[in-house]
Enzyme design. Sequence first.
Site, PDB file in Angstrom:
ATOM      1  N   GLU A  72      -8.835  10.288   9.138  1.00 20.03           N
ATOM      2  CA  GLU A  72      -9.472   9.375  10.076  1.00 20.03           C
ATOM      3  C   GLU A  72      -9.194   7.891   9.864  1.00 20.03           C
ATOM      4  O   GLU A  72      -9.132   7.134  10.826  1.00 20.03           O
ATOM      5  CB  GLU A  72     -10.994   9.607  10.045  1.00 20.03           C
ATOM      6  CG  GLU A  72     -11.417  10.988  10.496  1.00 20.03           C
ATOM      7  CD  GLU A  72     -11.085  11.256  11.955  1.00 20.03           C
ATOM      8  OE1 GLU A  72     -11.242  10.340  12.791  1.00 20.03           O
ATOM      9  OE2 GLU A  72     -10.630  12.365  12.267  1.00 20.03           O
ATOM     10  N   SER A 121       0.738  46.759  38.491  1.00 18.50           N
ATOM     11  CA  SER A 121       0.450  47.068  39.904  1.00 18.50           C
ATOM     12  C   SER A 121      -0.881  46.510  40.380  1.00 18.50           C
ATOM     13  O   SER A 121      -1.139  46.501  41.589  1.00 18.50           O
ATOM     14  CB  SER A 121       0.472  48.584  40.111  1.00 18.50           C
ATOM     15  OG  SER A 121       1.788  49.081  39.962  1.00 18.50           O
TER      16      SER A 121
END
Length: 838
Positions: free
Chosen positions: A195, A462
């Site tokens: 950070e 399908s």
Amino acid sequence: MRPPMPPGGPRRPGPGGPVPPGGHLGAGGPGGPRRPGGPGGPGPDRRPGEEPTDMLPALTPPPPPKREPDLLTHREADEEIDAFYEGDEDDYDDELTDDEERALRRKKIWRRVRRVSYVALGLMILSPVVAFAIAYQVIDVPNPEDVAAKQGKAITLLYSDGSPMTTIADSGSNRSMITYEELPEVVKNAVFAAEDPTFMTNPGFDFTAIARAVWYQVKGGDSGGSGLTQQYVKKATEDESATLTRKFNEMVRAYKMSKQQKKEDILAAYLNTIYFGRSAYGVKTAAKMYFNKDLKDVSQAEAALLAGMIQNPGRSEETEYVKERWEYVRGQLVKNGMIDQATADSMAQPPMAPLEEVTENALTGPRAFIQQQVFYEMAREPIGMTQEDAGRKGVVIHTTIDKKMQQAAEDSVNEVMKGEPEELKTSLTGIDPKSGAVLAYYGGSDGMGLDYATGTIQEAGSSFKPFDLVAALEDGFGLGSPFDGVSPKSFPGMDTKIRNASDPQNKCGPECPLREAMKLSLNTVFYDLVFNHTGAEAVAEAAWAAGIPKQVSVGGQKIDTLLGEGGAKPNTGIALGGDVARVRPFDMASAYATFAARGVHHEPFFVSKITDSSGETILHQHIDQKRDAFDTTNSQLNRDIADNVTEALKPIPLHSKIACAGNRECAGKTGTHELPDDASQNSKAWMVGYTKSLSTSVWMGRNEGNVALKNAAGQPIFGGGLPGQIWKKFMDKALDGTPKETFDKAKPLGQYNDPVKTTSAKPSTPSSAPPSSTSRSREEDDDKSTPPSPSRSNGNSSSTPNTGITCLPGLCPNPDPRPTGGPNPDPAIGGGRNDGGG
């Protein structure tokens, strides 16, 4: 003796000759009248004694001189005049030329511009300083104890009937505040690396990081520019608005905090209050929630994982994101000299503790995915509330999940899959067609791994053929339109033939109506339909219209659905659910719900309402997002298209031996996708179907992707097999005791009635006869009986390799990377296998 030089230098000769000493041009001026005959006309004669008498200055001021430099001489400082004029003063006449006047005006204008610029620059420099100084005096610094006291309120989740689902509370409630000395060195290093590497030396903010963030955002990326102190201030003040005022106040507070407190105390305050995900506020609680360890026992690898989650704690259960962030922090540790490369190479990503072991009252098993989906939806617009925000407010979340139906989903999966191989994975999604509400959600069995409902994308087989039918209906065909159902069948540009798995005797023949071809799932018919008539793009458009998103996020990656690599157009393989016909199981339930709702698509959702802890203040209320799917200009035609699709799908559950109990009217379609190198085996199996009040998608596959699906008896799995059985059990259980609704009667479109068969089955030409102009539902401009034009995708375009399940990297250990090859990559084209109606 030379007369003295007049003020302003010698005058040049003008009309009337030189100016007499002490005299002025013009009649009647000081110095007396002019002589007769001189310029100015006749005047009175002077007396001899009057010449050459010097006149005293007039008591009244003389008229202002015409010459502008003389004026400046009287009201500007010498140095300004020197800067203003260039050249010798003798070069100026009493009357300036036009060019001289323009030059003079330009110099005056630029002088004013310079002065204004100096003032503006001064204000730009001084104003922020003054504002910063004032803000520094009036803005206070948040107290860590006060911030911690406000965190970790309980979040309550409710079922759709208002009964409690779970209560999620911060397991670190009433936690003790750790000191800087209690922080392990591995944790400090990991947080700095992830950070704010310059935290110990910067003044509360890092100009380099801010500039880098701005640059990334200009390029369209995303990067935070806040250091640890700023992040603490932002979370402590609960102000995360994207405004310059908030950012300015944040920087002032961060600077003031850095001046008033030691860096060590600021770091401790930050790590005591920051949110890490998993309902954990503070690093001490996070260590327990992620690894079930005391903070002092956390390793460097575990510390790197914790630090990596600070940026986006809401994604703590996304396996790939956690891995990505862990690897980033490990790299940053090396880059900043906190560990060497050899140490980094020896580190392995640490496993996280199962949520059910560390979380009190949180949802576990399959329902953990519901909790995850709820928080995902909350974080997106229009809600825009993270789990951290919800924890601060202590909200009550009303979900759409039906308690009875959710139990039915879990029971149905467990009953059908009992004794089946563990490597078989399945998902189930139940959606209300009338609203889009998600009524039941089963993403997997353990709730900790891959969510197979929304975290995978694969070929639909399908079960994609209903979208072919939508494209056909829009193109003027009807359920009775005849197509060649004979197998095998050749098509131009193909080395292989299209084959049908069902109807081996070719009973449907060369004039097979579309409704019968749908029931039998005849590949030859639907490939012919798309290849020679509608085109592949029309099928993709129909699927998008029904509710398949154009882009989805899978494994942290944005994927364009129904398009080839690099946005390439689909080819005809999409007709049989191959090629680019890859979808998420969740989206298939949503798309089929559009058929059930007569062509109206409702955006699916999990959260119906959010209130405060008292239940009195509504923080969010769901608003139905609906639209006509297939025809936005003609609502009647839109309904008719959907009703005709339903009419074609109604016979299939009965044909596949999975009809709804009690003669309840339902419709649906099975589907399978074969292995690329073995047409006798399937790698995915589907059953998607619906009633008017419930649309359900069931999918089955394996993590490895293109691996044969076999049941406990070693037999191939089809759509009507295990997936179909799960679908039927769920529909019967979920709808038990509810009214038996019937579908609306379909209004015929195109050629609705079946053709009268006059010939026996025999091979036919590659193209089917187009519908007559009198049978079309809308006016058509071209003759669809002609071969497809080069611009239409006809099976020769490129496609993406068929690699099976597209899932989170690392969870598909043995994907088959081989491209399927040939003009049509769908293996059903060459092998002839499909679901065959079950």
